[in-house]
Design an enzyme around this catalytic site. Structure first.
Site, mmCIF file in Angstrom:
data_model
loop_
_atom_site.group_PDB
_atom_site.id
_atom_site.type_symbol
_atom_site.label_atom_id
_atom_site.label_comp_id
_atom_site.label_asym_id
_atom_site.label_seq_id
_atom_site.Cartn_x
_atom_site.Cartn_y
_atom_site.Cartn_z
ATOM 1 N N SER A 21 -0.788 -2.259 6.202
ATOM 2 C CA SER A 21 0.396 -2.793 6.906
ATOM 3 C C SER A 21 1.465 -2.642 5.746
ATOM 4 O O SER A 21 1.009 -2.527 4.539
ATOM 5 C CB SER A 21 0.479 -4.375 7.320
ATOM 6 O OG SER A 21 -0.120 -5.046 6.337
ATOM 7 N N GLU A 23 5.377 -3.586 3.719
ATOM 8 C CA GLU A 23 6.705 -4.721 3.656
ATOM 9 C C GLU A 23 7.747 -3.848 3.185
ATOM 10 O O GLU A 23 7.758 -3.107 2.335
ATOM 11 C CB GLU A 23 6.194 -5.587 2.702
ATOM 12 C CG GLU A 23 7.510 -6.712 2.565
ATOM 13 C CD GLU A 23 6.988 -7.708 1.257
ATOM 14 O OE1 GLU A 23 5.820 -8.742 1.945
ATOM 15 O OE2 GLU A 23 7.639 -8.095 0.427
ATOM 16 N N ASP A 115 11.103 -19.531 -2.154
ATOM 17 C CA ASP A 115 11.591 -19.993 -3.611
ATOM 18 C C ASP A 115 12.744 -20.880 -3.682
ATOM 19 O O ASP A 115 13.637 -20.829 -2.807
ATOM 20 C CB ASP A 115 11.844 -18.833 -4.340
ATOM 21 C CG ASP A 115 10.620 -17.921 -4.499
ATOM 22 O OD1 ASP A 115 9.588 -18.564 -4.693
ATOM 23 O OD2 ASP A 115 10.726 -16.553 -4.468
ATOM 24 N N PHE A 226 9.370 -9.015 -12.615
ATOM 25 C CA PHE A 226 9.225 -9.452 -11.218
ATOM 26 C C PHE A 226 7.903 -10.210 -10.957
ATOM 27 O O PHE A 226 8.003 -11.350 -10.472
ATOM 28 C CB PHE A 226 9.829 -8.680 -10.052
ATOM 29 C CG PHE A 226 9.492 -9.157 -8.755
ATOM 30 C CD1 PHE A 226 10.389 -9.938 -8.366
ATOM 31 C CD2 PHE A 226 8.309 -8.467 -7.883
ATOM 32 C CE1 PHE A 226 10.211 -10.388 -6.589
ATOM 33 C CE2 PHE A 226 8.296 -8.887 -6.767
ATOM 34 C CZ PHE A 226 9.108 -9.946 -6.104
ATOM 35 N N HIS A 276 -2.344 -4.439 2.440
ATOM 36 C CA HIS A 276 -0.743 -4.763 2.573
ATOM 37 C C HIS A 276 0.006 -4.095 1.436
ATOM 38 O O HIS A 276 -0.405 -4.503 0.227
ATOM 39 C CB HIS A 276 -0.477 -6.248 2.821
ATOM 40 C CG HIS A 276 1.038 -6.266 3.201
ATOM 41 N ND1 HIS A 276 1.354 -6.292 4.570
ATOM 42 C CD2 HIS A 276 2.084 -6.871 2.542
ATOM 43 C CE1 HIS A 276 2.600 -6.669 4.851
ATOM 44 N NE2 HIS A 276 3.138 -6.976 3.251
#
Length: 304
Positions: A21, A23, A115, A226, A276
């Site tokens: 999958s 994102e 967040d 990040f 993913h």
């Protein structure tokens, strides 16, 4: 590397055709939108199980997320999953978002606490009239729409705000009890972290799929900042592979592909059959890694 135990995988072994999958994040500009759709069109023939579209802090990308999801439904045969968070909105507002998704045909939501609007590392405060946690959000969605499948997050190194890994798994259990059907992990680079986490999750009799989240490091320096803010450890050996390449994008790309492909091959060798990919809206590395896994366009498969 830690061998997979029966408790971890219940005897299942890797298949020649892993499930994948992807994102994406909603574009902010016309140029970013063109780039996103080039990526979607490039990756769609790989026939992923689903593609997810992220949701900005405090719902800041709500409309762009919705329009991207709607276009995926209208123009492709992909199955979209919409990210949704609790942050900065009352329950009624979040319920309306879910209702809009259900109305256009979305049957998969990635439900997250989200967040703090003040940024990662600052204290989280739930909206006084909102869902108080991700299990609360999941329960609210499932109560109104039992037909919506829910995916959630999981943290091999624990969520930065969790006091212990056991407390973090308590939260995962609460998500499952509320109706979660799948967990997707935060990025990790040491596979042993994933396997140890999986053993602990299975020991708690949590049996939903725990799908490893894989991020090819297109820009190592940027990505490192990040992921570390989100609690991921970046090993010294990985940093060393990118040393001296700040101004050499082509070599960085080759190294990033090799590193991520090596990681997924080792995971597959030890029984993992679902992945993913955090694409960062770029197709090249993810397409190459999928190819190395034996995944070919339009469903054609080769032994990895």
């Amino acid at each position: 590397m830690t061998e997979v135990t029966p408790a971890a995988f219940d005897g299942h072994r890797a298949l020649h055709s892993p499930k994948i999958s992807f994102e994406f994040f909603p574009p902010k500009t016309e140029e970013m939108e063109r780039s996103l759709w080039e990526t979607i069109n490039r990756l769609a023939p790989l026939m992923p199980n689903f593609v997810s579209v992220t949701y900005g802090a405090g719902g800041s990308t709500r409309e762009r997320t919705h329009s991207t999801i709607a276009r995926i439904l209208k123009e492709t045969r992909l199955t979209p999953a919409a990210h949704l968070t609790c942050v900065g909105a009352p329950k009624g507002e979040i319920d309306d978002v879910v209702a809009r998704y259900h109305e256009i045909g979305v049957r998969h939501i990635v439900a997250l606490r989200g967040d703090p609007t003040t940024g990662i590392g600052t204290a989280y405060h739930a909206h006084p009239d909102g869902y108080q946690s991700s299990p609360d959000l999941i329960a609210g969605i499932k109560k109104r729409y039992p037909d919506i499948e829910i995916s959630v997050s999981a943290y091999p190194e624990k969520h930065p705000e969790s006091p212990t890994i056991d407390a973090d798994i308590d939260t995962l259990q609460a998500k499952v009890d509320a109706g979660a059907a799948r967990a997707i992990t935060q990025v990790f680079f040491d596979n042993d972290l994933y396997f140890r986490y999986l053993d602990r999750v299975r020991a708690r009799r949590i049996d939903i799929p725990i799908v490893p989240g894989i991020m090819p490091m297109h820009n190592f320096k940027q990505a490192r900042g990040f992921v570390t803010r989100a609690g991921t450890t970046v090993p010294d050996w990985l940093a060393e592979k990118f040393a001296g390449l700040d101004d050499d994008a082509e070599t960085r790309k080759l190294v990033a592909a090799a590193v991520a492909a090596g990681q997924v091959h080792k995971l597959a060798k030890h029984g993992v059959d679902t992945f993913h990919f955090y694409t960062m809206n770029r197709a090249d590395l993810v397409f190459a890694i999928s190819h190395l896994l034996g995944i070919r366009p339009n469903g054609a498969q080769k032994a990895a």
